[in-house]
Design a protein around this motif. Structure first.
Motif, PDB file in Angstrom:
ATOM      1  N   PHE A 137       0.832  -1.199   0.000  1.00 51.48           N
ATOM      2  CA  PHE A 137       0.000   0.000   0.000  1.00 51.48           C
ATOM      3  C   PHE A 137       0.867   1.251   0.000  1.00 51.48           C
ATOM      4  CE2 PHE A 137      -2.307   3.378   2.192  1.00 51.48           C
ATOM      5  CZ  PHE A 137      -3.493   3.405   1.479  1.00 51.48           C
ATOM      6  N   ALA A 138       1.888   1.259   0.861  1.00 52.02           N
ATOM      7  CA  ALA A 138       2.764   2.429   0.962  1.00 52.02           C
ATOM      8  C   ALA A 138       3.514   2.636  -0.351  1.00 52.02           C
ATOM      9  CB  ALA A 138       3.742   2.257   2.117  1.00 52.02           C
ATOM     10  N   GLY A 139       3.971   1.534  -0.964  1.00 49.70           N
ATOM     11  CA  GLY A 139       4.687   1.639  -2.234  1.00 49.70           C
ATOM     12  C   GLY A 139       3.784   2.204  -3.324  1.00 49.70           C
ATOM     13  N   VAL A 140       2.542   1.712  -3.348  1.00 53.60           N
ATOM     14  CA  VAL A 140       1.588   2.178  -4.356  1.00 53.60           C
ATOM     15  C   VAL A 140       1.286   3.656  -4.161  1.00 53.60           C
ATOM     16  CG1 VAL A 140      -0.846   2.019  -5.016  1.00 53.60           C
ATOM     17  CG2 VAL A 140       0.540  -0.052  -4.852  1.00 53.60           C
ATOM     18  N   MET A 141       1.037   4.047  -2.922  1.00 52.84           N
ATOM     19  CA  MET A 141       0.737   5.456  -2.635  1.00 52.84           C
ATOM     20  C   MET A 141       1.894   6.342  -3.061  1.00 52.84           C
ATOM     21  SD  MET A 141      -2.279   5.922  -1.321  1.00 52.84           S
ATOM     22  CE  MET A 141      -2.266   7.419  -0.355  1.00 52.84           C
ATOM     23  N   ALA A 142       3.124   5.911  -2.726  1.00 58.86           N
ATOM     24  CA  ALA A 142       4.305   6.708  -3.060  1.00 58.86           C
ATOM     25  C   ALA A 142       4.461   6.795  -4.578  1.00 58.86           C
ATOM     26  CB  ALA A 142       5.547   6.100  -2.425  1.00 58.86           C
ATOM     27  N   ALA A 143       4.326   5.662  -5.260  1.00 60.77           N
ATOM     28  CA  ALA A 143       4.516   5.634  -6.707  1.00 60.77           C
ATOM     29  C   ALA A 143       3.463   6.498  -7.404  1.00 60.77           C
ATOM     30  CB  ALA A 143       4.443   4.190  -7.200  1.00 60.77           C
ATOM     31  N   LYS A 144       2.209   6.372  -6.959  1.00 61.13           N
ATOM     32  CA  LYS A 144       1.122   7.157  -7.578  1.00 61.13           C
ATOM     33  C   LYS A 144       1.344   8.649  -7.348  1.00 61.13           C
ATOM     34  CE  LYS A 144      -1.931   4.575  -9.647  1.00 61.13           C
ATOM     35  NZ  LYS A 144      -2.261   4.826 -11.066  1.00 61.13           N
ATOM     36  N   THR A 145       1.801   8.986  -6.131  1.00 58.62           N
ATOM     37  CA  THR A 145       2.031  10.398  -5.843  1.00 58.62           C
ATOM     38  C   THR A 145       3.138  10.946  -6.732  1.00 58.62           C
ATOM     39  OG1 THR A 145       1.494   9.909  -3.557  1.00 58.62           O
ATOM     40  CG2 THR A 145       2.510  12.036  -3.988  1.00 58.62           C
ATOM     41  N   MET A 146       4.220  10.180  -6.859  1.00 58.74           N
ATOM     42  CA  MET A 146       5.343  10.658  -7.668  1.00 58.74           C
ATOM     43  C   MET A 146       4.925  10.768  -9.133  1.00 58.74           C
ATOM     44  SD  MET A 146       8.747   8.994  -5.914  1.00 58.74           S
ATOM     45  CE  MET A 146       8.303   7.288  -5.962  1.00 58.74           C
ATOM     46  N   GLU A 147       4.081   9.854  -9.592  1.00 59.20           N
ATOM     47  CA  GLU A 147       3.564   9.953 -10.967  1.00 59.20           C
ATOM     48  C   GLU A 147       2.691  11.185 -11.126  1.00 59.20           C
ATOM     49  OE1 GLU A 147       1.501   6.466 -12.274  1.00 59.20           O
ATOM     50  OE2 GLU A 147       3.342   5.546 -13.033  1.00 59.20           O
ATOM     51  N   LEU A 173       8.682   9.628  -0.564  1.00 58.63           N
ATOM     52  CA  LEU A 173       9.125   8.972   0.671  1.00 58.63           C
ATOM     53  C   LEU A 173       8.190   9.317   1.826  1.00 58.63           C
ATOM     54  CD1 LEU A 173      11.173   7.384   2.386  1.00 58.63           C
ATOM     55  CD2 LEU A 173      12.465   9.491   2.652  1.00 58.63           C
ATOM     56  N   LEU A 174       7.886  10.614   1.919  1.00 62.91           N
ATOM     57  CA  LEU A 174       7.014  11.069   3.000  1.00 62.91           C
ATOM     58  C   LEU A 174       5.643  10.390   2.908  1.00 62.91           C
ATOM     59  CD1 LEU A 174       7.519  13.185   5.220  1.00 62.91           C
ATOM     60  CD2 LEU A 174       6.017  14.714   3.924  1.00 62.91           C
ATOM     61  N   VAL A 175       5.121  10.315   1.697  1.00 63.11           N
ATOM     62  CA  VAL A 175       3.815   9.669   1.503  1.00 63.11           C
ATOM     63  C   VAL A 175       3.887   8.202   1.915  1.00 63.11           C
ATOM     64  CG1 VAL A 175       2.159   8.902  -0.246  1.00 63.11           C
ATOM     65  CG2 VAL A 175       3.005  11.249  -0.274  1.00 63.11           C
ATOM     66  N   ALA A 176       4.989   7.531   1.551  1.00 62.93           N
ATOM     67  CA  ALA A 176       5.137   6.120   1.917  1.00 62.93           C
ATOM     68  C   ALA A 176       5.135   5.962   3.431  1.00 62.93           C
ATOM     69  CB  ALA A 176       6.430   5.558   1.331  1.00 62.93           C
ATOM     70  N   LEU A 177       5.905   6.810   4.134  1.00 65.84           N
ATOM     71  CA  LEU A 177       5.986   6.703   5.594  1.00 65.84           C
ATOM     72  C   LEU A 177       4.631   7.001   6.237  1.00 65.84           C
ATOM     73  CD1 LEU A 177       9.438   8.400   6.315  1.00 65.84           C
ATOM     74  CD2 LEU A 177       8.927   5.976   6.047  1.00 65.84           C
ATOM     75  N   VAL A 178       3.970   8.043   5.751  1.00 62.88           N
ATOM     76  CA  VAL A 178       2.691   8.434   6.356  1.00 62.88           C
ATOM     77  C   VAL A 178       1.623   7.378   6.096  1.00 62.88           C
ATOM     78  CG1 VAL A 178       0.787  10.096   6.215  1.00 62.88           C
ATOM     79  CG2 VAL A 178       3.148  10.906   6.348  1.00 62.88           C
ATOM     80  N   VAL A 199       2.228  -0.138 -10.835  1.00 64.47           N
ATOM     81  CA  VAL A 199       2.741   1.146 -11.311  1.00 64.47           C
ATOM     82  C   VAL A 199       4.145   0.886 -11.856  1.00 64.47           C
ATOM     83  CG1 VAL A 199       3.367   3.487 -10.637  1.00 64.47           C
ATOM     84  CG2 VAL A 199       1.431   2.342  -9.533  1.00 64.47           C
ATOM     85  N   ARG A 200       4.406   1.316 -13.079  1.00 64.06           N
ATOM     86  CA  ARG A 200       5.669   0.893 -13.692  1.00 64.06           C
ATOM     87  C   ARG A 200       6.702   1.999 -13.821  1.00 64.06           C
ATOM     88  NH1 ARG A 200       5.709  -4.124 -14.575  1.00 64.06           N
ATOM     89  NH2 ARG A 200       3.758  -5.221 -14.936  1.00 64.06           N
ATOM     90  N   THR A 201       6.330   3.226 -13.502  1.00 60.69           N
ATOM     91  CA  THR A 201       7.364   4.264 -13.612  1.00 60.69           C
ATOM     92  C   THR A 201       7.843   4.668 -12.225  1.00 60.69           C
ATOM     93  OG1 THR A 201       5.901   6.170 -13.542  1.00 60.69           O
ATOM     94  CG2 THR A 201       6.239   5.130 -15.694  1.00 60.69           C
ATOM     95  N   VAL A 202       9.148   4.608 -12.075  1.00 65.21           N
ATOM     96  CA  VAL A 202       9.770   4.987 -10.811  1.00 65.21           C
ATOM     97  C   VAL A 202      10.934   5.926 -11.165  1.00 65.21           C
ATOM     98  CG1 VAL A 202      11.207   4.099  -8.937  1.00 65.21           C
ATOM     99  CG2 VAL A 202       9.130   2.885  -9.577  1.00 65.21           C
ATOM    100  N   PRO A 203      11.114   6.992 -10.410  1.00 66.33           N
ATOM    101  CA  PRO A 203      12.199   7.941 -10.751  1.00 66.33           C
ATOM    102  C   PRO A 203      13.544   7.232 -10.903  1.00 66.33           C
ATOM    103  CG  PRO A 203      10.824   8.839  -9.023  1.00 66.33           C
ATOM    104  CD  PRO A 203      10.344   7.441  -9.254  1.00 66.33           C
ATOM    105  N   LYS A 204      14.212   7.536 -11.996  1.00 62.48           N
ATOM    106  CA  LYS A 204      15.527   6.933 -12.245  1.00 62.48           C
ATOM    107  C   LYS A 204      16.502   7.306 -11.148  1.00 62.48           C
ATOM    108  CE  LYS A 204      16.754   5.593 -16.906  1.00 62.48           C
ATOM    109  NZ  LYS A 204      15.956   6.132 -18.023  1.00 62.48           N
ATOM    110  N   THR A 207       9.163  -1.062  -9.594  1.00 67.61           N
ATOM    111  CA  THR A 207       7.723  -1.242  -9.810  1.00 67.61           C
ATOM    112  C   THR A 207       7.115  -1.575  -8.450  1.00 67.61           C
ATOM    113  OG1 THR A 207       6.058  -2.684 -10.795  1.00 67.61           O
ATOM    114  CG2 THR A 207       8.221  -3.639 -10.480  1.00 67.61           C
ATOM    115  N   THR A 208       5.775  -1.618  -8.377  1.00 74.81           N
ATOM    116  CA  THR A 208       5.155  -1.763  -7.048  1.00 74.81           C
ATOM    117  C   THR A 208       5.016  -3.211  -6.578  1.00 74.81           C
ATOM    118  OG1 THR A 208       3.081  -1.493  -8.223  1.00 74.81           O
ATOM    119  CG2 THR A 208       3.887   0.397  -6.975  1.00 74.81           C
TER     120      THR A 208
END
Lengths: 257, 350
Positions: free
Chosen positions: B96-106, B126-131, B175-180, B267-268
């Motif tokens: 869940f945290a990974g998905v939230m972080a990835a979606k936010t960054m996207e 990162l902050l979104v993942a922790l929260v 989610v397939r895009t993650v910051p390089k 990826t998530t």
């Protein structure tokens, strides 16, 4: 006779329609062991819990060192220097003696523990009580005998510069030798100037260590007398009938209820 | 004054120094040492069998990286199990945290492609993942400590709910895009030449966790609550608040683990963590932390994480079918718990 350190006057306590304590007067003196005796349901535990701040009283006065106070919670009781050792002891089996003695009041700065300071203080307390039966203050409580656990629980109570210690049936589950040790310890607490309250069903224990005996009968204080002025059988009569000869609660027809 | 049969030593005199038990006594009395020996034995066996393949830098690096995420979860889980609780939801919370972080960054990147995102966006992620990890932990903690629902049930619920929520947010596809920049540094980067950054982060968390557990009031209260909750309450410890904090901490750590996983796999991995909870619990218990509470250590958990990891690596290298790994780990796990119970029984009788 020393000054009363803790004095209760006219304490009343009801749980709903059940009137558990009727105008109870009770005095604890520094340097003395006061035994609190009474049959099951006489109100001993309730009285102790009122002193410990667990139950609020309905009416009555509490004087500590001659000054009127109100004890609103266990924290306030321990701030005054009143400690209770309950029958089930409430020790953490997996923790060692030092950790148990300091539980909730650990020493150290900024959340960090000062182990050596606590260990020294624990040893000092045990030494002052002449406790010589534990091998190491770092022994886990789980591997101690019943008497040793009782000793740790009592030492925990006096570690805090306590003035009054209430002991709930400290010898109930112990063998002969261990009972001996705990009674010696109770005596030493009084010799150190603490006011000790001993709740017990065992008349032998009571007559052995108590300076005064307070008898509760159906929520009333039947008598509070020096041990030397009463006999074994008088106390038993006070416990079972509330009076014995001239002692105790007046006959029902004369009593003002 | 005494007629006791057991030996008594006058603790007042300093002539006998009984306070520190001899090293051997302490060492042989703990499960951790035996389990550490098992780990050493495994490493030795695999090293002798295939020194060319097992004792390589590459093997060590991948072994450590694969353990890093579980280790972060394991530190939190150790605290929870010492309070005699359990947390089944860590794997789902991680996702869940990974998905939230990835979606936010996207969402913060142009055309919903966060591949080129900068550090500002990554930090928000990162902050979104922790929260979001912490939020699940807080819910768990409040339900367990305040509503007094058994931890097994509460976290079984959040185990399902967090995974479901993650799938709702993503419609079930990763989610397939993650910051390089994130993948290159935290994900696959190394420091000091050879040490993977993921491992450094995991070690840092582990060391801090160990210090908190052993040397602070917080750690002491954790043991006390697991040992005897009523005694802790009577000693004036805020038991409810402490338990909520512990579960909150596990949630935050699961959030961090989710972010680490995101950086490593890029990826998530929604379907890849369904047994994380059991693996972590097994590792913690393997490391000598008692499911009954009040006992345990972070160092034990570290060893417990590495036994399955080393087994998997070793089996792959020796061309043993990888399906043997869970069988071997399970056998060791059951043996470890049995050992723990025998020891407790012996102790309680003494």
């Amino acid at each position: 006779m020393s000054e009363p350190i803790l004095e209760l006057r006219g304490i009343n306590k009801s749980f709903g329609p059940v009137h558990v304590l009727h105008d109870v007067d009770f005095t604890v003196r520094a340097g003395e062991v006061t035994a609190l005796v009474g049959d099951n349901g006489a109100g001993k535990s309730t009285l102790v819990k009122c002193i410990a701040g667990i139950y609020p009283t309905d009416s009555g006065e509490v004087l500590f060192n001659g000054e009127q106070t109100h004890i609103h919670g266990p924290k306030e009781a321990s701030n005054l220097g009143i400690e209770v050792v309950y029958q089930d002891l409430a020790l953490c089996d997996n923790l060692d003696i030092v950790q148990n003695m300091f539980l909730g009041r650990e020493r150290g700065r900024a959340g960090l523990l000062d182990e050596s300071d606590m260990e020294q203080a624990a040893r000092k307390t045990l030494t002052s009580l002449s406790v010589r039966t534990v091998k190491s203050v770092r022994t886990p409580v789980a591997s101690l005998s019943g008497g040793q656990r009782q000793t740790v629980a009592i030492a925990k109570a006096v570690l805090w510069d306590s003035k009054v210690v209430l002991l709930d049936e400290p010898t109930a589950a112990l063998g002969v030798a261990q009972t001996r040790q705990v009674l010696d310890l109770v005596r030493r607490l009084a010799e150190q100037g603490l006011g000790v309250v001993l709740i017990s069903h065992n008349m032998n224990d009571v007559f052995e260590v108590a300076d005064r005996i307070a008898t509760l009968y159906l929520g009333r204080m039947a008598a509070e007398l020096p041990t030397k002025d009463v006999t074994h059988s008088q106390v038993v009569e006070l416990i079972t009938a509330g009076r014995s000869g001239d002692l105790g609660i007046a006959r029902p027809e004369n009593a003002v209820v | 004054m005494t007629t006791r049969s057991e030996s008594t030593v006058d603790i007042a005199n300093g002539d006998v120094e009984p306070t520190r038990r001899s090293l051997w006594q302490r060492v042989s009395g703990s499960n951790t040492v035996w389990i550490a020996l098992v780990l050493v034995a495994l490493i030795v066996v695999f090293s002798i069998a295939r020194p060319d393949a097992f004792l390589t830098l590459f093997t060590a690096q991948t072994l450590l990286i694969e353990a890093a995420v579980l280790l972060v979860l394991g530190v939190g889980m150790t605290f929870v199990i010492i309070t005699s609780g359990i947390d089944l939801s860590v794997g789902s919370v991680l996702i869940f945290a990974g998905v939230m972080a990835a979606k936010t960054m996207e969402g913060l990147s142009p055309r919903s492609d966060s591949t080129g995102a900068g550090w500002g966006v990554i930090l928000v992620g990162l902050l979104v993942a922790l929260v979001s990890g912490g939020a699940w932990g807080l819910v768990n903690g409040l339900l367990i400590a305040r509503a007094k629902i058994p931890p097994l049930i509460v976290t079984l619920g959040s185990f399902g709910a967090a995974l479901g929520a993650a799938q709702l947010i993503t419609d079930g596809s990763d989610v397939r895009t993650v910051p390089k920049a994130l993948a290159r540094t935290l994900g696959s980067g190394t420091s000091l030449g050879v040490v993977p950054n993921l491992v450094i982060l995991a070690v840092l968390i582990t060391v801090v966790g160990d210090l908190v557990l052993r040397t602070t009031r917080f750690g002491r209260y954790t043991y006390a609550i697991g040992s005897n909750e009523e005694a802790a309450r009577r000693a004036g410890i805020a038991v409810t608040r402490h338990l909520v904090t512990v579960y909150l901490m596990v949630g935050v750590l699961a959030g961090l683990a989710g972010f680490m996983s995101l950086a490593y796999f890029r990826t998530t991995t929604i379907s890849g963590h369904s047994t994380d909870n059991l693996n972590v619990i097994a590792a913690v218990v393997l490391g000598g932390t008692s499911l009954f509470g009040g006992m345990g250590s972070i160092i034990g958990t570290v060893i417990g994480i590495f036994i399955p990891a080393v087994l998997t690596k070793g089996f792959v290298i020796l061309h043993v079918q990888a399906f043997w790994q869970p069988i071997a780990v399970s056998a060791v796990l059951v043996a470890a718990v049995w050992f723990d119970q025998v020891r407790r029984r012996a102790r309680d009788q003494s």
